[in-house]
Design a protein around this motif. Structure first.
Motif, PDB file in Angstrom:
ATOM      1  N   VAL A   1       4.352   8.475  -4.736  1.00 20.25           N
ATOM      2  CA  VAL A   1       5.764   8.226  -4.458  1.00 20.25           C
ATOM      3  C   VAL A   1       5.986   6.761  -4.096  1.00 20.25           C
ATOM      4  O   VAL A   1       6.979   6.149  -4.511  1.00 20.25           O
ATOM      5  N   ALA A   2       5.060   6.174  -3.335  1.00 18.19           N
ATOM      6  CA  ALA A   2       5.182   4.761  -2.968  1.00 18.19           C
ATOM      7  C   ALA A   2       5.225   3.883  -4.207  1.00 18.19           C
ATOM      8  O   ALA A   2       6.033   2.945  -4.300  1.00 18.19           O
ATOM      9  N   ARG A   3       4.378   4.161  -5.173  1.00 17.02           N
ATOM     10  CA  ARG A   3       4.362   3.367  -6.403  1.00 17.02           C
ATOM     11  C   ARG A   3       5.678   3.491  -7.155  1.00 17.02           C
ATOM     12  O   ARG A   3       6.164   2.521  -7.748  1.00 17.02           O
ATOM     13  N   ALA A   4       6.257   4.706  -7.145  1.00 15.51           N
ATOM     14  CA  ALA A   4       7.535   4.917  -7.815  1.00 15.51           C
ATOM     15  C   ALA A   4       8.644   4.137  -7.119  1.00 15.51           C
ATOM     16  O   ALA A   4       9.552   3.602  -7.773  1.00 15.51           O
ATOM     17  N   GLU A  39      -1.619  -0.319   1.223  1.00 19.55           N
ATOM     18  CA  GLU A  39      -0.643  -1.392   1.227  1.00 19.55           C
ATOM     19  C   GLU A  39       0.589  -1.011   0.426  1.00 19.55           C
ATOM     20  O   GLU A  39       1.707  -1.395   0.758  1.00 19.55           O
ATOM     21  N   GLU A  40       0.387  -0.230  -0.635  1.00 17.99           N
ATOM     22  CA  GLU A  40       1.533   0.228  -1.427  1.00 17.99           C
ATOM     23  C   GLU A  40       2.443   1.126  -0.595  1.00 17.99           C
ATOM     24  O   GLU A  40       3.669   1.049  -0.697  1.00 17.99           O
ATOM     25  N   VAL A  41       1.842   1.987   0.231  1.00 16.80           N
ATOM     26  CA  VAL A  41       2.639   2.856   1.104  1.00 16.80           C
ATOM     27  C   VAL A  41       3.410   2.008   2.114  1.00 16.80           C
ATOM     28  O   VAL A  41       4.593   2.243   2.376  1.00 16.80           O
ATOM     29  N   HIS A  42       2.747   0.995   2.682  1.00 19.73           N
ATOM     30  CA  HIS A  42       3.424   0.118   3.639  1.00 19.73           C
ATOM     31  C   HIS A  42       4.577  -0.635   2.964  1.00 19.73           C
ATOM     32  O   HIS A  42       5.662  -0.767   3.533  1.00 19.73           O
ATOM     33  N   GLN A  43       4.332  -1.131   1.755  1.00 19.38           N
ATOM     34  CA  GLN A  43       5.364  -1.871   1.034  1.00 19.38           C
ATOM     35  C   GLN A  43       6.563  -0.978   0.730  1.00 19.38           C
ATOM     36  O   GLN A  43       7.710  -1.371   0.924  1.00 19.38           O
ATOM     37  N   ALA A  44       6.271   0.231   0.266  1.00 18.62           N
ATOM     38  CA  ALA A  44       7.349   1.165  -0.063  1.00 18.62           C
ATOM     39  C   ALA A  44       8.121   1.550   1.198  1.00 18.62           C
ATOM     40  O   ALA A  44       9.351   1.682   1.168  1.00 18.62           O
ATOM     41  N   THR A  45       7.411   1.722   2.310  1.00 18.53           N
ATOM     42  CA  THR A  45       8.080   2.046   3.576  1.00 18.53           C
ATOM     43  C   THR A  45       9.064   0.950   3.956  1.00 18.53           C
ATOM     44  O   THR A  45      10.191   1.217   4.387  1.00 18.53           O
ATOM     45  N   GLY A  46       8.652  -0.296   3.781  1.00 18.30           N
ATOM     46  CA  GLY A  46       9.539  -1.419   4.075  1.00 18.30           C
ATOM     47  C   GLY A  46      10.772  -1.429   3.195  1.00 18.30           C
ATOM     48  O   GLY A  46      11.897  -1.709   3.659  1.00 18.30           O
ATOM     49  N   MET A  47      10.586  -1.102   1.920  1.00 15.04           N
ATOM     50  CA  MET A  47      11.719  -1.062   0.999  1.00 15.04           C
ATOM     51  C   MET A  47      12.702   0.044   1.379  1.00 15.04           C
ATOM     52  O   MET A  47      13.920  -0.142   1.322  1.00 15.04           O
ATOM     53  N   ILE A  48      12.154   1.205   1.791  1.00 15.33           N
ATOM     54  CA  ILE A  48      13.011   2.323   2.187  1.00 15.33           C
ATOM     55  C   ILE A  48      13.772   1.974   3.465  1.00 15.33           C
ATOM     56  O   ILE A  48      14.948   2.333   3.619  1.00 15.33           O
ATOM     57  N   MET A  49      13.134   1.268   4.390  1.00 14.36           N
ATOM     58  CA  MET A  49      13.808   0.838   5.610  1.00 14.36           C
ATOM     59  C   MET A  49      15.053   0.014   5.277  1.00 14.36           C
ATOM     60  O   MET A  49      16.128   0.216   5.855  1.00 14.36           O
TER      61      MET A  49
END
Length: 252
Positions: A238-241, A200-210
């Protein structure tokens, strides 16, 4: 080499079914009554006992339609790292095993640079010379993989491969059985909750990068993975960062 060929036919197939059931029963019995946090370690310990030919092992699960794996258990840091970097890099035996829905073996990773140009280099740097991935099959699709590694190059014996195939089947049965026994109203295995949070952290970070870069989801995930690879980190790190805003990919 197909798994069915190794397990044989006729009487051999019946014997394999009996052995598969015995192993599955043992795995399930080994985790019965344990707290959710203790289940992965106990399952890993049982698998390692059954597969002494491997230097280390791990199991990863996939969510429906997801490109990210969840590490269910790993026998050591090297096994955990190998599992994680395959999803970071987008290549490796476990990714191929899921795609082909068949066992995939790399018996000498120093010679697999054409097949897995990034993964093979990273694996050899970690002291791994051979890797073996077996899909965890359920209802015609791969639910995940059981992955073994060795510190020396070379193939597993026919007997070791047969046992590994049976253990992979048993792990699948154990996961499904525990899933059905879960008290969670949505049928979610509670002992996977911690690992699920990583994805979920990877998904959340992906959304932020989008949002930050104005790119598609696939492009955002690709950039996250590229940064992870460039820095020798995992996608989760990296997602957590990105989430805690200590890393801004938009500043590149």
């Amino acid at each position: 080499m197909a798994g069915d060929d190794l397990l044989g036919g006729g009487d051999a197939e019946q014997e394999a079914d009996i052995e598969r059931a015995r192993i599955a029963h043992g795995l399930i019995a080994g985790v019965s009554g344990l707290s959710p946090s203790d289940v992965p370690h106990a399952l890993c310990r049982s698998c390692a006992t059954l597969l002494p030919a491997a230097s280390g092992l791990s199991a990863s699960m996939l969510a429906d339609g997801s490109d990210m794996g969840v590490v269910l258990f790993a026998s050591d840091d090297v096994a955990a790292r190998l599992a994680e970097i395959q999803y970071t890099l987008g290549e490796g035996p476990c990714r191929e095993a899921v795609r082909l829905r068949a066992p995939v073996f790399g018996t000498d990773l120093s010679r697999e640079r054409r097949r897995w140009p990034l993964y093979s280099v990273q694996a050899v740097k970690a002291g791994v010379r051979a890797a073996f991935s077996l899909p965890l099959m359920g209802a015609g699709s791969a639910l995940g993989t059981l992955d073994l590694y060795r510190e020396t190059p070379g193939a597993l014996s026919r007997g070791d491969i047969r046992t590994a195939l049976l253990v992979a089947d048993a792990v699948t049965l154990a996961v499904i059985a525990l899933d059905h026994a879960s008290p969670h109203p949505d049928g979610v295995v509670t002992w996977l909750a911690g690992a699920e949070s990583d994805r979920e952290e990877v998904h959340q970070a992906t959304g932020m990068i989008m949002v930050q870069l104005g790119v598609s989801a696939s492009e955002a995930l690709l950039r996250l993975r590229a940064r992870a690879f460039a820095q020798g980190r995992t996608s989760t790190d990296v997602a957590r960062a990105v989430i805690d805003r200590s890393l801004d990919l938009g500043a590149d």
